[in-house]
Design a protein around this motif. Structure first.
Motif, PDB file in Angstrom:
ATOM      1  N   LYS A  78     -13.033  12.281 -26.901  1.00  0.00           N
ATOM      2  CA  LYS A  78     -14.001  12.039 -25.853  1.00  0.00           C
ATOM      3  C   LYS A  78     -14.023  10.507 -25.552  1.00  0.00           C
ATOM      4  N   TYR A  79     -13.350   9.734 -26.305  1.00  0.00           N
ATOM      5  CA  TYR A  79     -13.474   8.313 -26.010  1.00  0.00           C
ATOM      6  C   TYR A  79     -12.057   7.543 -25.961  1.00  0.00           C
ATOM      7  N   SER A  80     -11.904   6.344 -25.417  1.00  0.00           N
ATOM      8  CA  SER A  80     -10.632   5.797 -25.294  1.00  0.00           C
ATOM      9  C   SER A  80     -10.829   4.728 -26.490  1.00  0.00           C
ATOM     10  N   PHE A  81      -9.438   4.588 -27.057  1.00  0.00           N
ATOM     11  CA  PHE A  81      -9.291   3.773 -28.182  1.00  0.00           C
ATOM     12  C   PHE A  81      -9.042   2.453 -27.888  1.00  0.00           C
ATOM     13  N   MET A  82      -9.979   1.251 -27.750  1.00  0.00           N
ATOM     14  CA  MET A  82      -9.828  -0.028 -27.505  1.00  0.00           C
ATOM     15  C   MET A  82     -10.926  -0.838 -28.110  1.00  0.00           C
ATOM     16  N   GLY A  83     -10.518  -1.703 -29.058  1.00  0.00           N
ATOM     17  CA  GLY A  83     -11.484  -2.542 -29.370  1.00  0.00           C
ATOM     18  C   GLY A  83     -12.441  -3.309 -28.754  1.00  0.00           C
ATOM     19  N   ALA A  84     -13.497  -3.412 -28.847  1.00  0.00           N
ATOM     20  CA  ALA A  84     -14.208  -4.449 -27.801  1.00  0.00           C
ATOM     21  C   ALA A  84     -15.806  -4.907 -28.552  1.00  0.00           C
ATOM     22  N   ARG A 106     -16.340  -9.856 -24.862  1.00  0.00           N
ATOM     23  CA  ARG A 106     -15.651  -9.004 -25.876  1.00  0.00           C
ATOM     24  C   ARG A 106     -14.512  -9.519 -26.269  1.00  0.00           C
ATOM     25  N   LYS A 107     -13.990  -9.112 -27.696  1.00  0.00           N
ATOM     26  CA  LYS A 107     -12.864  -9.265 -27.988  1.00  0.00           C
ATOM     27  C   LYS A 107     -12.140  -8.123 -28.630  1.00  0.00           C
ATOM     28  N   GLY A 108     -10.870  -7.815 -28.784  1.00  0.00           N
ATOM     29  CA  GLY A 108     -10.321  -6.667 -29.349  1.00  0.00           C
ATOM     30  C   GLY A 108      -8.620  -6.643 -29.338  1.00  0.00           C
ATOM     31  N   SER A 109      -8.137  -5.741 -29.864  1.00  0.00           N
ATOM     32  CA  SER A 109      -6.641  -5.846 -30.200  1.00  0.00           C
ATOM     33  C   SER A 109      -6.079  -5.565 -28.820  1.00  0.00           C
ATOM     34  N   PHE A 163      -9.278  -7.077 -21.035  1.00  0.00           N
ATOM     35  CA  PHE A 163      -9.449  -5.602 -20.953  1.00  0.00           C
ATOM     36  C   PHE A 163     -10.760  -5.304 -21.734  1.00  0.00           C
ATOM     37  N   PRO A 164     -10.964  -5.525 -22.985  1.00  0.00           N
ATOM     38  CA  PRO A 164     -12.208  -5.457 -23.651  1.00  0.00           C
ATOM     39  C   PRO A 164     -13.578  -5.894 -22.996  1.00  0.00           C
ATOM     40  N   THR A 165     -13.584  -6.983 -22.583  1.00  0.00           N
ATOM     41  CA  THR A 165     -14.651  -7.448 -21.758  1.00  0.00           C
ATOM     42  C   THR A 165     -14.839  -6.639 -20.449  1.00  0.00           C
ATOM     43  N   MET A 166     -13.877  -6.521 -19.515  1.00  0.00           N
ATOM     44  CA  MET A 166     -14.253  -5.900 -18.134  1.00  0.00           C
ATOM     45  C   MET A 166     -14.448  -4.410 -18.402  1.00  0.00           C
ATOM     46  N   LEU A 167     -13.746  -3.686 -19.242  1.00  0.00           N
ATOM     47  CA  LEU A 167     -14.078  -2.198 -19.671  1.00  0.00           C
ATOM     48  C   LEU A 167     -15.316  -2.168 -20.259  1.00  0.00           C
ATOM     49  N   THR A 168     -15.959  -3.099 -20.850  1.00  0.00           N
ATOM     50  CA  THR A 168     -17.364  -2.858 -21.645  1.00  0.00           C
ATOM     51  C   THR A 168     -18.121  -2.864 -20.580  1.00  0.00           C
ATOM     52  N   LEU A 196     -15.771   3.741 -24.481  1.00  0.00           N
ATOM     53  CA  LEU A 196     -14.787   2.954 -25.662  1.00  0.00           C
ATOM     54  C   LEU A 196     -15.280   3.349 -27.015  1.00  0.00           C
ATOM     55  N   ALA A 197     -14.308   3.834 -27.892  1.00  0.00           N
ATOM     56  CA  ALA A 197     -14.455   3.966 -29.348  1.00  0.00           C
ATOM     57  C   ALA A 197     -14.620   2.877 -30.060  1.00  0.00           C
ATOM     58  N   ASN A 198     -14.507   1.569 -29.424  1.00  0.00           N
ATOM     59  CA  ASN A 198     -14.499   0.350 -30.126  1.00  0.00           C
ATOM     60  C   ASN A 198     -13.506   0.278 -31.400  1.00  0.00           C
ATOM     61  N   ARG A 199     -12.387   0.667 -31.293  1.00  0.00           N
ATOM     62  CA  ARG A 199     -11.385   0.491 -32.390  1.00  0.00           C
ATOM     63  C   ARG A 199     -10.138   0.981 -32.007  1.00  0.00           C
ATOM     64  N   SER A 200      -9.047   0.276 -32.527  1.00  0.00           N
ATOM     65  CA  SER A 200      -7.581   0.602 -32.216  1.00  0.00           C
ATOM     66  C   SER A 200      -7.225   1.708 -33.142  1.00  0.00           C
ATOM     67  N   VAL A 201      -6.123   2.254 -32.636  1.00  0.00           N
ATOM     68  CA  VAL A 201      -5.409   3.557 -33.408  1.00  0.00           C
ATOM     69  C   VAL A 201      -3.977   2.963 -33.908  1.00  0.00           C
ATOM     70  N   THR A 202      -3.800   1.518 -33.783  1.00  0.00           N
ATOM     71  CA  THR A 202      -2.577   0.847 -34.098  1.00  0.00           C
ATOM     72  C   THR A 202      -2.876   0.245 -35.511  1.00  0.00           C
ATOM     73  N   TRP A 203      -2.348   0.631 -36.643  1.00  0.00           N
ATOM     74  CA  TRP A 203      -2.493  -0.049 -37.925  1.00  0.00           C
ATOM     75  C   TRP A 203      -1.588  -1.353 -38.014  1.00  0.00           C
ATOM     76  N   VAL A 204      -1.998  -2.469 -38.380  1.00  0.00           N
ATOM     77  CA  VAL A 204      -1.628  -3.694 -39.016  1.00  0.00           C
ATOM     78  C   VAL A 204      -1.929  -4.261 -40.090  1.00  0.00           C
ATOM     79  N   ASP A 205      -1.140  -5.286 -40.610  1.00  0.00           N
ATOM     80  CA  ASP A 205      -1.495  -5.633 -41.965  1.00  0.00           C
ATOM     81  C   ASP A 205      -1.595  -7.091 -41.854  1.00  0.00           C
TER      82      ASP A 205
END
Length: 382
Positions: free
Chosen positions: A223-229, A255-258, A296-301, A308-317
């Protein structure tokens, strides 16, 4: 007597003789002119056929015989995706074209939603063969778009899913607005295919963590899009805000996001059509304000924060520290690393707790390909 005299008059005889000669001379001149005209026309026709071809000459006549809209007789030609991704539209023209949306919400055809996989790269796709295995057998459920440096020319075989999937590109630099321009360009080209419903941004160092069916169902069913914000009060969040963003953007909305996101078609349209926020970010968010983390995080917020799900679906270390996440080479690809990418995950999916949080992972170097190939069947399911 007078008639006899007239007939014997030599002047009269000469006059009649000259008249009879003038008439044939005029006919002869007309005949010569006609022959010259025919000869000239023949020479011109031969020249045109030799240099322009018979088909072109015939084609030039066709528009006068057929209606100009003859190619728009079926709906298929409106909904069929472009056969060639390369075009001559400017960004301004492309964004306008991509922003066109139907007002009738119900589709008059059987629309199967697709996921657009958008690769933002500098050049080659060193992990392409792994992705080939991932996509195999799922035609009609995905589309691929590649934005590379303009100087790079891909050389994929015609059997590859990446064959002719490059879009017209421009140079993009990390942390600058040109990077967001490249992402908008990818979205705009993908929007031209009306069946693309979800849009995933990837790099050449990304891999899929699950098989295609699992990732497709997860994304399409969300139901949501995966963008950190998220609102970061520290120096790398609100500390990058510029008061010149007002009145379009207040600091409480910053806002800030990946950079690596997944969004639906509605949000993709918001990004492509934006002319309100773009000038502000382009002018007032420059290093050390990294615009690809904030625009993008700020504008879409502001426009659709509830989507927005406020998280990314891409894993990083990030455990190694530094400005960039860890890069994994061939020697790093172990069963331990594979397990680490899956274990201990907790997130929310469609408002319910979930242990499946990441669908993709990065960053993997070209040297990791062989080891990934060996472990993929056991851990990744493809």
């Amino acid at each position: 007597m007078e008639e006899g005299k007239e007939s014997k008059d030599p002047n009269v005889a000469i006059s009649r003789t000259s008249q009879t000669r003038v008439l044939p001379q005029r006919l002869l001149k007309l005949l010569v002119f006609f022959l010259v005209l025919c000869f000239t026309f023949s020479i011109v026709s031969i020249y045109m056929i030799r240099y322009f071809g018979v088909n072109n000459v015939i084609t030039s006549v066709k528009p006068t015989l057929f209606p100009c809209n003859s190619e728009m007789k079926s709906l298929e030609q409106w909904i069929k995706p472009p056969s060639n991704l390369m075009h001559e539209m400017s960004d301004k023209e492309l964004f306008w074209r991509a922003s066109l949306v139907p007002r009738v919400k119900k589709y008059p055809f059987n629309r199967v939603p697709k996921i657009a996989f958008m690769f933002l790269t500098k050049g080659p796709l060193p992990l392409a063969s792994l992705w080939e295995r991932f996509f195999k057998g799922h035609d009609g459920l995905y589309s691929i778009y590649i934005h590379s440096l303009p100087s790079f020319k891909a050389d994929f075989p015609s059997s590859s899913v990446f064959y002719k999937r490059q879009i017209p590109s421009q140079v993009s630099e990390w942390g600058k607005m040109s990077m967001c321009d490249a992402e908008r360009r990818l979205l705009a080209n993908a929007l031209l295919d009306i069946s693309n419903e979800r849009f995933v941004l990837l790099s050449e160092s990304c891999i899929p963590l699950y098989n295609f069916s699992t990732i497709y169902d997860y994304i399409i069913g969300s139901k949501y899009s995966f963008m950190g914000a998220f609102d970061d009060p520290g120096p790398y969040g609100r500390g990058r805000y510029n008061d010149n963003m007002l009145p379009e953007v207040n600091i409480t909305e910053w806002r800030k996001g990946s950079q690596w996101f997944e969004i639906n078609r509605k949000l993709a349209l918001y990004i492509v059509e934006d002319t309100k926020f773009y000038p502000k970010f382009s002018k007032f968010c420059k290093p050390a304000c990294y615009v690809d983390e904030h625009y993008f995080p700020t504008m879409l917020t502001i426009r659709a924060g509830s989507l927005l799900a406020n998280r990314s679906v891409t894993w990083v270390d990030w455990s190694r520290g530094g400005a960039h996440p860890a890069t994994f080479g061939g020697s790093d690809i172990t069963e331990g690393l594979m397990k680490r990418m899956f274990e201990g995950q907790k997130c929310v999916y469609n408002d319910q707790p979930s242990s499946v949080c990441f669908l993709f992972a990065r960053k993997f170097s070209p040297s990791a390909l062989q080891a990934l190939f060996l472990l993929a069947p056991k851990f990744l399911g493809y």
